[in-house]
Design an enzyme around this catalytic site. Structure first.
Site, PDB file in Angstrom:
ATOM      1  N   HIS A 161      -9.471   1.680   0.832  1.00  0.00           N
ATOM      2  CA  HIS A 161      -9.260   2.629   1.770  1.00  0.00           C
ATOM      3  C   HIS A 161     -10.076   2.707   3.151  1.00  0.00           C
ATOM      4  O   HIS A 161     -11.214   3.210   2.847  1.00  0.00           O
ATOM      5  CB  HIS A 161      -8.942   4.130   1.308  1.00  0.00           C
ATOM      6  CG  HIS A 161      -7.930   4.322   1.185  1.00  0.00           C
ATOM      7  ND1 HIS A 161      -6.526   3.853  -0.377  1.00  0.00           N
ATOM      8  CD2 HIS A 161      -6.555   5.223   1.636  1.00  0.00           C
ATOM      9  CE1 HIS A 161      -5.957   3.422  -0.169  1.00  0.00           C
ATOM     10  NE2 HIS A 161      -5.516   4.732   0.950  1.00  0.00           N
ATOM     11  N   HIS A 196       0.797  -1.130  -0.084  1.00  0.00           N
ATOM     12  CA  HIS A 196       0.067   0.020   0.192  1.00  0.00           C
ATOM     13  C   HIS A 196       0.867   0.908   0.008  1.00  0.00           C
ATOM     14  O   HIS A 196       1.619   1.938   0.993  1.00  0.00           O
ATOM     15  CB  HIS A 196      -0.459  -0.237   0.997  1.00  0.00           C
ATOM     16  CG  HIS A 196      -1.553   1.347   1.399  1.00  0.00           C
ATOM     17  ND1 HIS A 196      -3.231   0.659   1.243  1.00  0.00           N
ATOM     18  CD2 HIS A 196      -1.657   2.323   1.343  1.00  0.00           C
ATOM     19  CE1 HIS A 196      -4.166   1.855   1.717  1.00  0.00           C
ATOM     20  NE2 HIS A 196      -3.033   2.726   1.148  1.00  0.00           N
ATOM     21  N   GLU A 221     -10.709   4.738   8.286  1.00  0.00           N
ATOM     22  CA  GLU A 221      -9.219   5.567   8.290  1.00  0.00           C
ATOM     23  C   GLU A 221      -9.645   6.315   9.453  1.00  0.00           C
ATOM     24  O   GLU A 221      -9.472   7.854   9.131  1.00  0.00           O
ATOM     25  CB  GLU A 221      -9.135   5.938   7.289  1.00  0.00           C
ATOM     26  CG  GLU A 221      -7.073   6.685   7.755  1.00  0.00           C
ATOM     27  CD  GLU A 221      -6.634   7.328   6.151  1.00  0.00           C
ATOM     28  OE1 GLU A 221      -5.471   7.844   6.630  1.00  0.00           O
ATOM     29  OE2 GLU A 221      -6.969   7.270   5.562  1.00  0.00           O
ATOM     30  N   ASP A 247       2.479   3.293   2.937  1.00  0.00           N
ATOM     31  CA  ASP A 247       1.193   4.332   3.233  1.00  0.00           C
ATOM     32  C   ASP A 247       1.815   6.089   1.845  1.00  0.00           C
ATOM     33  O   ASP A 247       3.019   5.139   0.838  1.00  0.00           O
ATOM     34  CB  ASP A 247       0.783   5.005   3.958  1.00  0.00           C
ATOM     35  CG  ASP A 247      -0.320   5.150   3.398  1.00  0.00           C
ATOM     36  OD1 ASP A 247      -0.936   5.845   2.462  1.00  0.00           O
ATOM     37  OD2 ASP A 247      -1.270   5.893   4.466  1.00  0.00           O
ATOM     38  N   ASN A 248       1.836   6.792   2.523  1.00  0.00           N
ATOM     39  CA  ASN A 248       2.573   7.910   1.993  1.00  0.00           C
ATOM     40  C   ASN A 248       4.120   7.914   2.817  1.00  0.00           C
ATOM     41  O   ASN A 248       4.526   7.993   3.816  1.00  0.00           O
ATOM     42  CB  ASN A 248       1.859   9.247   2.840  1.00  0.00           C
ATOM     43  CG  ASN A 248      -0.317   8.981   2.415  1.00  0.00           C
ATOM     44  OD1 ASN A 248      -0.704   7.931   2.854  1.00  0.00           O
ATOM     45  ND2 ASN A 248       0.201   9.957   1.557  1.00  0.00           N
ATOM     46  N   HIS A 298       1.436   5.738  -1.823  1.00  0.00           N
ATOM     47  CA  HIS A 298       0.818   6.495  -3.422  1.00  0.00           C
ATOM     48  C   HIS A 298       1.904   6.984  -4.030  1.00  0.00           C
ATOM     49  O   HIS A 298       2.681   8.329  -3.231  1.00  0.00           O
ATOM     50  CB  HIS A 298      -0.203   7.394  -2.351  1.00  0.00           C
ATOM     51  CG  HIS A 298      -0.598   6.489  -1.181  1.00  0.00           C
ATOM     52  ND1 HIS A 298      -2.266   6.979  -1.816  1.00  0.00           N
ATOM     53  CD2 HIS A 298      -0.627   6.227   0.231  1.00  0.00           C
ATOM     54  CE1 HIS A 298      -3.188   6.510  -1.548  1.00  0.00           C
ATOM     55  NE2 HIS A 298      -2.587   5.799   0.468  1.00  0.00           N
ATOM     56  N   LYS A 354       1.620  10.706  -5.637  1.00  0.00           N
ATOM     57  CA  LYS A 354       1.501  12.316  -4.166  1.00  0.00           C
ATOM     58  C   LYS A 354       3.126  12.063  -3.129  1.00  0.00           C
ATOM     59  O   LYS A 354       3.246  13.080  -2.765  1.00  0.00           O
ATOM     60  CB  LYS A 354       0.027  11.741  -3.683  1.00  0.00           C
ATOM     61  CG  LYS A 354       0.942  11.133  -2.212  1.00  0.00           C
ATOM     62  CD  LYS A 354      -1.258  11.227  -1.892  1.00  0.00           C
ATOM     63  CE  LYS A 354      -2.796  10.584  -2.737  1.00  0.00           C
ATOM     64  NZ  LYS A 354      -3.597  10.548  -1.661  1.00  0.00           N
TER      65      LYS A 354
END
Length: 398
Positions: free
Chosen positions: A206, A56, A209, A305-306, A58, A61
């Site tokens: 998602h 998972h 969350e 994730d991010n 991203h 971005k």
């Protein structure tokens, strides 16, 4: 190449180990030739893992925090900031960010990566074409998958949902949605399942969350899977609200998830940062019930994730750093018993050809860590590694 006197964590053993704790591994070309008990069982030279699997991320971005600023615990502020920033995305800027992420992951020892791509209109986003090009360019190094990350409410527009699903199918992706306390939740989720069944797509959500105990997306997804006998694979990321619910409610939801065969992905960095108050030391930790899920046979994955965006302004694509934080947040011990969270479990969630268990004949895509016991796994010395791909060590190691 011969690797001697290494620990192989129990969840990663695809061979009969007997009483041995240390093993010698011989590589034959791009495969593991043999795994045998080491002649000396006293002094380990390191720990052997299969190459890491990122379930998972991203990469469309990441590395934008300098422009958008950090949201400091406000999920919906981060979503709004990225929406404004997205308007200026070009193929060139996207490629630079996405390539940077892949190089970071590659050097850290990642063999497969699933990224969510923001898809907030019926039309395909600019990031999709960039992803498709990179998927070909990186073939043989990192196996790349994508998920369309779409607000669940958009699927209320039947034509929009159909267009998204057709394009995801064409591009060989997975259908996804952001699910959080939506009005008409079950009806809209049903529409997503309809599209997945009609187009032969897997699903990746998602879901829940946040720290609202009344969030019921995970439960609804499990119920829909069972009602429809959906068998194409469903991944649910975040599931933070599960940790805030009464034990009885949470355990019932986990039982439904186990029966449905849902894969749960926990995202410790982003959810530790986003969930919980910023005007005091946060007590809720923002991580789902990993240990309780495991007790029901659901081995969760830990994922990045991010990275350096509004949702999480720090970090990198080193999954072992994520693993270390997850161990501490969720009290996962012994740590070595949970290393399947970044190897075997995500490999199964992504449907990879190799499940990540080490055995004679498996791919020689491996990591040799300096850690000689489980207590060194999450320290900087223990995380030092040699990355082996197709039986050969990468020139740059960490």
């Amino acid at each position: 190449m011969k690797l001697e006197a290494l620990r192989i964590p129990v969840p990663l053993r695809g061979f009969a180990a007997g009483d041995a704790q240390l093993f010698d591994v011989t590589l034959a070309g791009d495969r593991v030739g043999s795994v045998v008990a080491s002649a000396q069982q006293q002094h380990a030279r390191g720990t052997l893992l299969s190459a890491l699997v990122e379930a998972h991320a991203h990469i469309d971005k990441n590395y934008t925090v300098q422009e958008v600023g950090a949201a400091q615990g406000n999920l919906f502020a981060a979503i709004e900031r990225m929406e404004k920033h997205r308007a200026g995305w070009t193929g060139e800027t996207l490629r630079l960010r996405m390539e940077r992420a892949l190089h970071d992951a590659w050097q850290s020892g990642t063999r497969a990566l699933r990224t969510h791509i923001d898809w907030v209109q019926p039309e395909p986003p600019a990031a999709l074409a960039v992803f498709e090009a990179l998927r070909e360019e990186w073939r043989g190094r990192i196996e790349l998958q994508f998920v369309s990350l779409t607000p669940l409410d958009l699927f209320a527009d039947l034509a929009a949902g159909e267009r998204i699903a057709r394009e995801v199918k064409r591009a060989g992706g997975v259908l996804g949605a952001f699910v959080y306390r939506n009005e008409g939740l079950v009806h809209k989720l049903g529409r997503v399942f309809d599209l997945a069944q009609d187009h032969g797509l897997g699903l990746d959500f998602h879901v829940d969350e946040g720290l609202d105990a009344d969030a019921s997306g995970l439960r609804s997804i499990a119920q829909l899977m069972r009602a429809r006998d959906f068998r194409r694979g469903v991944v649910c990321g975040h599931c933070c609200s599960l940790a805030m619910q009464d034990d009885a409610v949470a355990n019932e939801t986990l039982a439904l998830c186990a029966g449905a065969g849902i894969h749960i992905v926990a995202l410790p960095t982003t959810n530790l940062y986003l969930q919980g108050a910023w005007d005091r030391t946060p007590v809720p930790r923002g991580i789902t019930r990993i240990r309780e899920a495991a007790a029901r046979g659901l081995r969760a994955s830990l994922a990045t994730d991010n990275v350096q965006d509004a949702f999480y302004p720090y970090g990198s694509y080193d999954l072992l750093e994520t693993f270390g934080l997850g161990v501490q947040m969720a009290h996962l011990a012994p740590a070595s018993d949970w290393l399947d969270a970044v190897t075997v479990s995500p490999a199964k969630a992504l449907g990879l050809a190799w499940d990540g268990r080490i055995a004679p004949g498996c791919p020689a895509d491996l990591l040799v860590l300096a850690a000689t016991d489980e207590h060194e796994l999450i320290g900087p010395r223990g995380r030092q590694r040699t990355v082996i791909r197709a039986g050969r060590a990468l020139e740059k190691t960490q």
